[in-house]
Design a protein around this motif. Structure first.
Motif, PDB file in Angstrom:
ATOM      1  N   GLY A 143       0.809  -1.202   0.000  1.00 31.66           N
ATOM      2  CA  GLY A 143       0.000   0.000   0.000  1.00 31.66           C
ATOM      3  C   GLY A 143       0.844   1.254   0.000  1.00 31.66           C
ATOM      4  O   GLY A 143       2.046   1.213  -0.307  1.00 31.66           O
ATOM      5  N   PRO A 144       0.270   2.388   0.368  1.00 32.46           N
ATOM      6  CA  PRO A 144       0.955   3.674   0.271  1.00 32.46           C
ATOM      7  C   PRO A 144       2.255   3.713   1.059  1.00 32.46           C
ATOM      8  O   PRO A 144       2.366   3.130   2.136  1.00 32.46           O
ATOM      9  CB  PRO A 144      -0.068   4.652   0.869  1.00 32.46           C
ATOM     10  N   GLN A 145       3.242   4.417   0.484  1.00 34.82           N
ATOM     11  CA  GLN A 145       4.511   4.594   1.169  1.00 34.82           C
ATOM     12  C   GLN A 145       4.943   6.053   1.080  1.00 34.82           C
ATOM     13  O   GLN A 145       4.534   6.796   0.183  1.00 34.82           O
ATOM     14  CB  GLN A 145       5.599   3.706   0.566  1.00 34.82           C
ATOM     15  N   LEU A 146       5.755   6.453   2.055  1.00 32.32           N
ATOM     16  CA  LEU A 146       6.367   7.774   2.070  1.00 32.32           C
ATOM     17  C   LEU A 146       7.865   7.603   1.862  1.00 32.32           C
ATOM     18  O   LEU A 146       8.519   6.856   2.590  1.00 32.32           O
ATOM     19  CB  LEU A 146       6.101   8.474   3.400  1.00 32.32           C
ATOM     20  N   LEU A 147       8.397   8.300   0.873  1.00 28.02           N
ATOM     21  CA  LEU A 147       9.835   8.289   0.616  1.00 28.02           C
ATOM     22  C   LEU A 147      10.415   9.591   1.130  1.00 28.02           C
ATOM     23  O   LEU A 147      10.106  10.667   0.607  1.00 28.02           O
ATOM     24  CB  LEU A 147      10.123   8.134  -0.875  1.00 28.02           C
ATOM     25  N   ASP A 176      -0.909  -3.701  -4.191  1.00 29.26           N
ATOM     26  CA  ASP A 176      -2.305  -3.240  -4.130  1.00 29.26           C
ATOM     27  C   ASP A 176      -2.987  -3.873  -2.917  1.00 29.26           C
ATOM     28  O   ASP A 176      -3.187  -5.090  -2.877  1.00 29.26           O
ATOM     29  CB  ASP A 176      -3.026  -3.644  -5.411  1.00 29.26           C
ATOM     30  N   PRO A 177      -3.365  -3.089  -1.931  1.00 29.98           N
ATOM     31  CA  PRO A 177      -4.003  -3.658  -0.731  1.00 29.98           C
ATOM     32  C   PRO A 177      -5.344  -4.312  -1.013  1.00 29.98           C
ATOM     33  O   PRO A 177      -5.810  -5.132  -0.213  1.00 29.98           O
ATOM     34  CB  PRO A 177      -4.154  -2.448   0.191  1.00 29.98           C
ATOM     35  N   ARG A 178      -5.960  -4.001  -2.144  1.00 32.85           N
ATOM     36  CA  ARG A 178      -7.262  -4.573  -2.468  1.00 32.85           C
ATOM     37  C   ARG A 178      -7.151  -6.029  -2.927  1.00 32.85           C
ATOM     38  O   ARG A 178      -8.115  -6.795  -2.799  1.00 32.85           O
ATOM     39  CB  ARG A 178      -7.951  -3.733  -3.543  1.00 32.85           C
ATOM     40  N   ARG A 183      -2.391  -8.227   4.942  1.00 35.18           N
ATOM     41  CA  ARG A 183      -2.881  -6.884   5.317  1.00 35.18           C
ATOM     42  C   ARG A 183      -1.729  -6.021   5.809  1.00 35.18           C
ATOM     43  O   ARG A 183      -1.576  -4.878   5.397  1.00 35.18           O
ATOM     44  CB  ARG A 183      -3.966  -7.030   6.385  1.00 35.18           C
ATOM     45  N   TRP A 184      -0.925  -6.553   6.716  1.00 41.17           N
ATOM     46  CA  TRP A 184       0.250  -5.846   7.243  1.00 41.17           C
ATOM     47  C   TRP A 184       1.200  -6.862   7.856  1.00 41.17           C
ATOM     48  O   TRP A 184       0.819  -8.015   8.111  1.00 41.17           O
ATOM     49  CB  TRP A 184      -0.128  -4.785   8.290  1.00 41.17           C
ATOM     50  N   VAL A 185       2.424  -6.424   8.106  1.00 40.79           N
ATOM     51  CA  VAL A 185       3.421  -7.269   8.772  1.00 40.79           C
ATOM     52  C   VAL A 185       4.305  -6.376   9.640  1.00 40.79           C
ATOM     53  O   VAL A 185       4.669  -5.262   9.250  1.00 40.79           O
ATOM     54  CB  VAL A 185       4.279  -8.059   7.748  1.00 40.79           C
ATOM     55  N   ILE A 186       4.602  -6.840  10.844  1.00 44.26           N
ATOM     56  CA  ILE A 186       5.510  -6.148  11.755  1.00 44.26           C
ATOM     57  C   ILE A 186       6.541  -7.166  12.214  1.00 44.26           C
ATOM     58  O   ILE A 186       6.243  -8.351  12.334  1.00 44.26           O
ATOM     59  CB  ILE A 186       4.761  -5.541  12.959  1.00 44.26           C
TER      60      ILE A 186
END
Length: 234
Positions: A143-147, A176-178, A183-186
């Motif tokens: 999904g979205p990222q900030l560089l 694409d998260p859809r 969903r996520w990973v930590i």
């Protein structure tokens, strides 16, 4: 005046001697041989005990990391529930002063009170990796990222084809998260961050990158599928 124990007498040469129960005399203190024997025994005991203590400490830290990742996973889902299903973006820093803080933990959870807040660069969310001091646990999602703090498209996360078991060496990148199955990973870099397992090119979702035994390397991972069901590495 100097006093002495009744267990000591003085011989004609001026030296002090200790009385033995059998009535013989021997010099007070240690001989060199006795000292070497004691040091050898102490060294042997240390060699036997210290590895066991080190393994116990490692197991305790691994358990603590899994507990903290579980709490973070719950905080992520609470954040998403409060923000119409949206999750925080992935942060990638290429600047020299923050380059080592790639995939740092999202500051949004700290800003909104879901997790403790810090003040150090790269650690605005104060969730320090117990095995990578000075850095947060890692976080990623398709999904979205900030560089370097600015929008930079979507982050591509490698996912094994047998997700969520993750044993297969085959898989592909999802951005694409859809449509992504994850969903996520930590994750934590584990007890040995520089190990080949912790630096695996398909980590953190490849099972080959996971920590499995005391003394070994690998990542400690928690992740959720697209429905929010959570899983963890061993």
């Amino acid at each position: 005046m100097r006093t002495f124990s009744t267990a000591a007498v003085r011989n004609g040469g001026g030296a002090w001697w200790a009385l033995r129960p059998a009535g013989g005399l021997r010099p007070c203190g240690w001989t060199l041989v006795e000292l070497l024997v004691v040091l050898g025994i102490v060294g042997l005991l240390a060699g036997l005990l210290l590895p066991g203590l080190s393994r116990a400490r490692e197991k305790a830290l691994v358990t603590r990391v899994h507990v903290e990742l579980n709490a973070i996973g719950l905080a992520l889902e609470m954040y998403a529930e409060d923000h119409e299903g949206r999750l925080p973006p992935v942060r990638i820093n290429c600047n020299s002063d923050l380059a080592s803080h790639w995939c740092q933990f999202p500051i949004e959870l700290a800003q909104r009170g879901y997790l403790p807040r810090g003040s150090q660069p790269g650690r605005e969310a104060n969730m320090e990796d117990l095995f990578n001091r000075g850095h947060t646990y890692k976080y990623a999602l398709p999904g979205p990222q900030l560089l370097n703090g600015s929008p930079g498209g979507n982050y591509a996360l490698w996912v094994p084809e047998d997700f969520p078991e993750n044993r297969s060496p085959r898989g592909r990148y999802h951005s694409d998260p859809r449509t992504a199955p994850v969903r996520w990973v930590i994750w934590s870099l584990g007890p040995r961050p520089g190990s080949p397992e912790s630096q695996h090119s398909y980590g953190p979702l490849a099972a080959a990158s996971w920590y499995r035994r005391t003394g070994g390397g690998g990542l400690l991972v928690r992740y959720a599928d697209r429905w929010g069901v959570q899983f963890k590495s061993p």
